[in-house]
Design a protein around this motif. Structure first.
Motif, PDB file in Angstrom:
ATOM      1  N   ALA A 111     -12.446  -5.225  -3.421  1.00 35.76           N
ATOM      2  CA  ALA A 111     -11.465  -5.985  -4.203  1.00 35.76           C
ATOM      3  C   ALA A 111     -10.976  -5.232  -5.436  1.00 35.76           C
ATOM      4  CB  ALA A 111     -12.077  -7.320  -4.619  1.00 35.76           C
ATOM      5  N   SER A 112     -11.342  -3.980  -5.602  1.00 38.27           N
ATOM      6  CA  SER A 112     -11.050  -3.248  -6.834  1.00 38.27           C
ATOM      7  C   SER A 112      -9.583  -2.832  -6.925  1.00 38.27           C
ATOM      8  CB  SER A 112     -11.930  -2.005  -6.917  1.00 38.27           C
ATOM      9  OG  SER A 112     -11.589  -1.073  -5.902  1.00 38.27           O
ATOM     10  N   LYS A 113      -9.149  -2.572  -8.159  1.00 32.58           N
ATOM     11  CA  LYS A 113      -7.788  -2.076  -8.359  1.00 32.58           C
ATOM     12  C   LYS A 113      -7.631  -0.671  -7.783  1.00 32.58           C
ATOM     13  CE  LYS A 113      -8.692  -0.575 -13.161  1.00 32.58           C
ATOM     14  NZ  LYS A 113      -8.757   0.850 -12.876  1.00 32.58           N
ATOM     15  N   GLU A 114      -8.744   0.085  -7.743  1.00 35.70           N
ATOM     16  CA  GLU A 114      -8.690   1.410  -7.146  1.00 35.70           C
ATOM     17  C   GLU A 114      -8.406   1.338  -5.649  1.00 35.70           C
ATOM     18  OE1 GLU A 114     -10.808   1.709 -10.941  1.00 35.70           O
ATOM     19  OE2 GLU A 114     -11.077   0.405  -9.195  1.00 35.70           O
ATOM     20  N   MET A 115      -8.965   0.335  -4.974  1.00 34.69           N
ATOM     21  CA  MET A 115      -8.683   0.164  -3.551  1.00 34.69           C
ATOM     22  C   MET A 115      -7.210  -0.171  -3.340  1.00 34.69           C
ATOM     23  SD  MET A 115      -9.932   0.293  -0.474  1.00 34.69           S
ATOM     24  CE  MET A 115     -11.724   0.097  -0.611  1.00 34.69           C
ATOM     25  N   ALA A 116      -6.678  -1.037  -4.158  1.00 34.47           N
ATOM     26  CA  ALA A 116      -5.262  -1.393  -4.047  1.00 34.47           C
ATOM     27  C   ALA A 116      -4.384  -0.170  -4.311  1.00 34.47           C
ATOM     28  CB  ALA A 116      -4.930  -2.511  -5.020  1.00 34.47           C
ATOM     29  N   GLU A 117      -4.789   0.665  -5.267  1.00 40.72           N
ATOM     30  CA  GLU A 117      -4.023   1.880  -5.561  1.00 40.72           C
ATOM     31  C   GLU A 117      -4.083   2.849  -4.385  1.00 40.72           C
ATOM     32  OE1 GLU A 117      -3.738   5.441  -8.926  1.00 40.72           O
ATOM     33  OE2 GLU A 117      -5.452   4.057  -8.934  1.00 40.72           O
ATOM     34  N   ALA A 118      -5.267   3.013  -3.791  1.00 38.80           N
ATOM     35  CA  ALA A 118      -5.390   3.896  -2.632  1.00 38.80           C
ATOM     36  C   ALA A 118      -4.506   3.418  -1.494  1.00 38.80           C
ATOM     37  CB  ALA A 118      -6.849   3.961  -2.183  1.00 38.80           C
ATOM     38  N   ALA A 119      -4.476   2.112  -1.270  1.00 45.05           N
ATOM     39  CA  ALA A 119      -3.635   1.564  -0.207  1.00 45.05           C
ATOM     40  C   ALA A 119      -2.164   1.849  -0.476  1.00 45.05           C
ATOM     41  CB  ALA A 119      -3.874   0.064  -0.076  1.00 45.05           C
ATOM     42  N   GLU A 120      -1.747   1.655  -1.721  1.00 43.51           N
ATOM     43  CA  GLU A 120      -0.348   1.875  -2.068  1.00 43.51           C
ATOM     44  C   GLU A 120       0.042   3.330  -1.870  1.00 43.51           C
ATOM     45  OE1 GLU A 120       3.062   3.082  -4.191  1.00 43.51           O
ATOM     46  OE2 GLU A 120       1.055   3.559  -4.956  1.00 43.51           O
ATOM     47  N   LEU A 121      -0.815   4.245  -2.296  1.00 45.72           N
ATOM     48  CA  LEU A 121      -0.513   5.672  -2.156  1.00 45.72           C
ATOM     49  C   LEU A 121      -0.498   6.105  -0.694  1.00 45.72           C
ATOM     50  CD1 LEU A 121      -2.710   7.038  -5.080  1.00 45.72           C
ATOM     51  CD2 LEU A 121      -0.207   7.138  -4.961  1.00 45.72           C
ATOM     52  N   ALA A 122      -1.491   5.676   0.060  1.00 43.01           N
ATOM     53  CA  ALA A 122      -1.566   6.079   1.471  1.00 43.01           C
ATOM     54  C   ALA A 122      -0.399   5.511   2.269  1.00 43.01           C
ATOM     55  CB  ALA A 122      -2.898   5.634   2.068  1.00 43.01           C
ATOM     56  N   LEU A 123      -0.036   4.277   2.010  1.00 39.91           N
ATOM     57  CA  LEU A 123       1.109   3.687   2.702  1.00 39.91           C
ATOM     58  C   LEU A 123       2.398   4.401   2.327  1.00 39.91           C
ATOM     59  CD1 LEU A 123       0.183  -0.097   2.449  1.00 39.91           C
ATOM     60  CD2 LEU A 123       0.372   1.235   4.562  1.00 39.91           C
ATOM     61  N   ARG A 124       2.519   4.796   1.072  1.00 36.87           N
ATOM     62  CA  ARG A 124       3.710   5.538   0.664  1.00 36.87           C
ATOM     63  C   ARG A 124       3.789   6.863   1.430  1.00 36.87           C
ATOM     64  NH1 ARG A 124       3.918   7.515  -5.286  1.00 36.87           N
ATOM     65  NH2 ARG A 124       3.186   5.379  -5.616  1.00 36.87           N
ATOM     66  N   ALA A 125       2.645   7.519   1.611  1.00 36.33           N
ATOM     67  CA  ALA A 125       2.643   8.771   2.364  1.00 36.33           C
ATOM     68  C   ALA A 125       3.120   8.565   3.794  1.00 36.33           C
ATOM     69  CB  ALA A 125       1.237   9.379   2.356  1.00 36.33           C
TER      70      ALA A 125
END
Length: 287
Positions: A111-125
């Motif tokens: 549930a961390s903000k880091e997980m949400a950030e990783a998801a956003e970056l990977a999806l952008r890629a």
């Protein structure tokens, strides 16, 4: 396009990919399938990864998975689709991914903000990934992105994995390696699955493995002691370099800063997964 440091995309892939593949080495998906009537554990991997294609037969899976013996694939497909629909198999895989990641990482990390950030970056890629000549990527790219950040990241890791994998098969075929030769040379590099795991999971016999090694020796790629020759080492390097070239678009699209940050986040999550026992200790090795 943004110029990236050399092999930045490969380094990112190396730490993103295990976030997806840990599901294959945990019992959760098998339990999900068993509840749905699929009791043969040998079918799990084929059902899981092929379900995005729909009700395909063994030929499609042998072609796209590449390094599995066709006889093994045909033992499970298309018969498995008489017990479970591809749609139900995909839903079960997502439930398994959720339970695996929650167990290995804990609810706080999920549930961390880091997980949400990783998801956003990977999806952008993944926005820059190409469907052309990439069947496994293309099939998975048609699936919806899950809402939960840890599953969205897992989904994006799946897309990046299949995109690179499809490209890698192009390079292997171009180098004139058959499935067993590709496996044997990768194992000899010290970066591939151990022979025990390959023979257990890919359907090839010890005799077929030995014959592939002999063919590699005849080409001057493998030494008598099972180590790669200089020519074999150069070939494996060339395969990875060409795979990098074919797979550079998503990382160029994300940009140097984004790739660096995704790599940092992925290292943390994958490190935690490995530390929690996400993979067998003897999975990688030359012997």
């Amino acid at each position: 396009m943004t110029s990236l440091p050399e092999r930045a995309g490969r380094r990112c892939h190396t730490v993103v990919n295990p976030f997806h593949s840990t599901v294959y080495f945990q019992p959760d998906y098998g339990r999900e399938l068993e509840r749905l009537g699929v009791e043969d554990r040998g079918a799990d991997y084929f059902v899981s990864r092929a379900a995005a294609f729909g009700r395909v037969g063994a030929g499609t899976v042998t072609a796209t998975f590449f390094n599995f013996k066709h006889d093994l694939v045909a033992r499970h497909l298309p018969a498995a689709w008489d017990m479970i629909s591809p749609e139900d198999a995909l839903a079960a895989r997502l439930r398994a991914a959720d339970s695996v990641l929650r167990r290995l990482l804990g609810d706080d990390a999920v549930a961390s903000k880091e997980m949400a950030e990783a998801a956003e970056l990977a999806l952008r890629a993944t926005e820059a990934c190409s469907r052309a000549a990439r069947p496994l990527y293309a099939a998975h790219a048609d699936l919806p992105v899950p809402d939960a950040p840890h599953l969205a990241y897992w989904h994006a890791a799946t897309l990046l994995r299949e995109h690179r994998g499809d490209g890698h098969l192009m390079t292997i075929l171009g180098a004139g390696l058959d499935p067993v030769e590709a496996l044997a040379s990768h194992t000899a590099s010290g970066r591939g699955m151990s022979p025990k795991w390959i023979l257990r999971s890919r359907g090839w016999s010890a005799e077929e493995w030995a014959a592939a090694q002999e063919r590699l020796r005849e080409r001057g790629l493998l030494a008598a002691d099972g180590e790669l020759t200089p020519a074999g080492t150069e070939l494996r390097k060339a395969l990875e370099d060409e795979t990098d070239r074919l797979d550079r678009a998503p990382y160029e699209h994300l940009g140097a800063a984004g790739v660096a940050r995704l790599t940092e986040l992925a290292e943390s999550f994958t490190g935690a997964v490995i530390a929690a026992g996400g993979f067998p200790a003897d999975l990688i090795g030359k012997r």
